[in-house]
Design a protein around this motif. Structure first.
Motif, PDB file in Angstrom:
ATOM      1  N   UNK A 190       0.846  -1.205   0.000  1.00  0.00           N
ATOM      2  CA  UNK A 190       0.000   0.000   0.000  1.00  0.00           C
ATOM      3  C   UNK A 190       0.877   1.248   0.000  1.00  0.00           C
ATOM      4  N   UNK A 191       1.863   1.296   0.882  1.00  0.00           N
ATOM      5  CA  UNK A 191       2.689   2.490   1.060  1.00  0.00           C
ATOM      6  C   UNK A 191       3.489   2.847  -0.189  1.00  0.00           C
ATOM      7  N   UNK A 192       4.008   1.863  -0.901  1.00  0.00           N
ATOM      8  CA  UNK A 192       4.866   2.133  -2.053  1.00  0.00           C
ATOM      9  C   UNK A 192       4.160   1.972  -3.393  1.00  0.00           C
ATOM     10  N   UNK A 193       3.204   1.046  -3.473  1.00  0.00           N
ATOM     11  CA  UNK A 193       2.619   0.677  -4.762  1.00  0.00           C
ATOM     12  C   UNK A 193       1.129   0.988  -4.871  1.00  0.00           C
ATOM     13  N   UNK A 194       0.562   1.585  -3.849  1.00  0.00           N
ATOM     14  CA  UNK A 194      -0.858   1.933  -3.825  1.00  0.00           C
ATOM     15  C   UNK A 194      -1.739   0.712  -4.081  1.00  0.00           C
ATOM     16  N   UNK A 195      -1.337  -0.423  -3.521  1.00  0.00           N
ATOM     17  CA  UNK A 195      -2.103  -1.666  -3.636  1.00  0.00           C
ATOM     18  C   UNK A 195      -3.485  -1.442  -3.040  1.00  0.00           C
ATOM     19  N   UNK A 196      -4.525  -1.882  -3.757  1.00  0.00           N
ATOM     20  CA  UNK A 196      -5.877  -1.700  -3.240  1.00  0.00           C
ATOM     21  C   UNK A 196      -6.641  -3.003  -3.032  1.00  0.00           C
ATOM     22  N   UNK A 197      -6.034  -4.129  -3.398  1.00  0.00           N
ATOM     23  CA  UNK A 197      -6.649  -5.431  -3.138  1.00  0.00           C
ATOM     24  C   UNK A 197      -5.616  -6.363  -2.536  1.00  0.00           C
ATOM     25  N   UNK A 198      -5.961  -6.913  -1.393  1.00  0.00           N
ATOM     26  CA  UNK A 198      -5.140  -7.900  -0.702  1.00  0.00           C
ATOM     27  C   UNK A 198      -5.656  -9.285  -1.057  1.00  0.00           C
ATOM     28  N   UNK A 199      -4.761 -10.161  -1.481  1.00  0.00           N
ATOM     29  CA  UNK A 199      -5.118 -11.537  -1.828  1.00  0.00           C
ATOM     30  C   UNK A 199      -4.456 -12.467  -0.820  1.00  0.00           C
ATOM     31  N   UNK A 200      -5.236 -13.414  -0.324  1.00  0.00           N
ATOM     32  CA  UNK A 200      -4.766 -14.333   0.709  1.00  0.00           C
ATOM     33  C   UNK A 200      -5.139 -15.756   0.314  1.00  0.00           C
ATOM     34  N   UNK A 201      -4.256 -16.681   0.649  1.00  0.00           N
ATOM     35  CA  UNK A 201      -4.533 -18.099   0.439  1.00  0.00           C
ATOM     36  C   UNK A 201      -5.140 -18.708   1.684  1.00  0.00           C
ATOM     37  N   UNK A 202      -6.396 -19.062   1.604  1.00  0.00           N
ATOM     38  CA  UNK A 202      -7.104 -19.643   2.739  1.00  0.00           C
ATOM     39  C   UNK A 202      -6.583 -21.006   3.147  1.00  0.00           C
ATOM     40  N   UNK A 203      -5.889 -21.681   2.221  1.00  0.00           N
ATOM     41  CA  UNK A 203      -5.282 -22.976   2.532  1.00  0.00           C
ATOM     42  C   UNK A 203      -3.814 -22.835   2.910  1.00  0.00           C
ATOM     43  N   UNK A 204      -3.332 -21.603   2.953  1.00  0.00           N
ATOM     44  CA  UNK A 204      -1.914 -21.345   3.213  1.00  0.00           C
ATOM     45  C   UNK A 204      -1.682 -20.824   4.628  1.00  0.00           C
ATOM     46  N   UNK A 205      -2.528 -19.905   5.067  1.00  0.00           N
ATOM     47  CA  UNK A 205      -2.330 -19.293   6.380  1.00  0.00           C
ATOM     48  C   UNK A 205      -3.584 -19.466   7.237  1.00  0.00           C
ATOM     49  N   UNK A 206      -3.384 -19.358   8.539  1.00  0.00           N
ATOM     50  CA  UNK A 206      -4.497 -19.455   9.478  1.00  0.00           C
ATOM     51  C   UNK A 206      -5.104 -18.101   9.769  1.00  0.00           C
ATOM     52  N   UNK A 207      -6.152 -18.116  10.550  1.00  0.00           N
ATOM     53  CA  UNK A 207      -6.908 -16.886  10.798  1.00  0.00           C
ATOM     54  C   UNK A 207      -6.119 -15.840  11.580  1.00  0.00           C
ATOM     55  N   UNK A 208      -5.336 -16.237  12.548  1.00  0.00           N
ATOM     56  CA  UNK A 208      -4.603 -15.233  13.337  1.00  0.00           C
ATOM     57  C   UNK A 208      -3.597 -14.478  12.488  1.00  0.00           C
ATOM     58  N   UNK A 209      -2.854 -15.192  11.640  1.00  0.00           N
ATOM     59  CA  UNK A 209      -1.930 -14.511  10.740  1.00  0.00           C
ATOM     60  C   UNK A 209      -2.711 -13.676   9.735  1.00  0.00           C
ATOM     61  N   UNK A 210      -3.809 -14.193   9.229  1.00  0.00           N
ATOM     62  CA  UNK A 210      -4.645 -13.421   8.302  1.00  0.00           C
ATOM     63  C   UNK A 210      -5.090 -12.117   8.944  1.00  0.00           C
ATOM     64  N   UNK A 211      -5.517 -12.153  10.195  1.00  0.00           N
ATOM     65  CA  UNK A 211      -5.949 -10.935  10.881  1.00  0.00           C
ATOM     66  C   UNK A 211      -4.798  -9.928  10.967  1.00  0.00           C
ATOM     67  N   UNK A 212      -3.597 -10.390  11.294  1.00  0.00           N
ATOM     68  CA  UNK A 212      -2.439  -9.492  11.394  1.00  0.00           C
ATOM     69  C   UNK A 212      -2.116  -8.875  10.036  1.00  0.00           C
ATOM     70  N   UNK A 213      -2.177  -9.677   8.983  1.00  0.00           N
ATOM     71  CA  UNK A 213      -1.903  -9.183   7.636  1.00  0.00           C
ATOM     72  C   UNK A 213      -2.960  -8.160   7.221  1.00  0.00           C
ATOM     73  N   UNK A 214      -4.211  -8.477   7.454  1.00  0.00           N
ATOM     74  CA  UNK A 214      -5.305  -7.571   7.100  1.00  0.00           C
ATOM     75  C   UNK A 214      -5.192  -6.261   7.876  1.00  0.00           C
ATOM     76  N   UNK A 215      -4.897  -6.332   9.159  1.00  0.00           N
ATOM     77  CA  UNK A 215      -4.717  -5.113   9.951  1.00  0.00           C
ATOM     78  C   UNK A 215      -3.596  -4.252   9.380  1.00  0.00           C
ATOM     79  N   UNK A 216      -2.493  -4.888   8.973  1.00  0.00           N
ATOM     80  CA  UNK A 216      -1.364  -4.168   8.391  1.00  0.00           C
ATOM     81  C   UNK A 216      -1.771  -3.501   7.075  1.00  0.00           C
TER      82      UNK A 216
END
Length: 160
Positions: A102-128
């Motif tokens: 977001x800070x450097x590339x103005x990313x506006x969509x976050x893509x996550x692998x539901x079979x790759x990471x668990x919910x707690x890490x997903x929450x931390x990534x989404x918050x970031x």
């Protein structure tokens, strides 16, 4: 307690992303200004491009500020979302990439692998991702302008 973000979020995912999408939706509902659930609504087999398109539509048409799309690996939704003009999507399975995108590339969509990471890490990534703001420093803007020109011209950018 989680932070509150003054953002309108579009959230979507296919059957493989559905379980994680549901826990993300439950958590985000109280954290953001508005959340639009773009589906899917169960684990029946479906096609990930449909949800990348639905989330992108919300952003491009001005009804959402950012999007989150979840499939099995995050790859398919990232590929599909990036075909849509105005969308800058990336797979992020760590917090640094989520805010730096977001800070450097103005990313506006976050893509996550539901079979790759668990919910707690997903929450931390989404918050970031949600807490980050685009920082239009000269070098960041110059590079983003180049990306936007590629989007505008496609392969025509290589013509002399």
């Amino acid at each position: 307690m989680a932070a509150t973000f003054p953002l309108r979020i579009a959230l979507g995912g296919d059957h493989a992303g559905f379980p994680l999408k549901e826990v993300v939706a439950a958590r985000l509902g109280s954290q953001v200004t508005q959340m639009t659930d773009c589906g899917t609504h169960d684990t029946s087999s479906c096609d990930y491009p449909d949800f990348a398109i639905a989330v992108a539509r919300e952003i491009v048409q001005g009804r959402a500020d950012r999007g989150i799309v979840i499939c099995g690996s995050g790859v398919g939704v990232s590929v599909a979302a990036n075909k849509i003009p105005g969308i800058r999507a990336a797979i992020c399975h760590d917090t640094y990439s989520a805010h730096q995108g977001v800070e450097h590339d103005d990313m506006n969509v976050l893509c996550i692998g539901g079979r790759i990471i668990g919910s707690e890490l997903a929450f931390a990534i989404i918050d970031s991702f949600l807490a980050a703001k685009y920082e239009p420093q000269e070098r960041h803007q110059r590079r983003l302008d180049q990306v936007l020109e590629i989007e505008r011209l496609g392969l025509g950018i290589f013509q002399a």
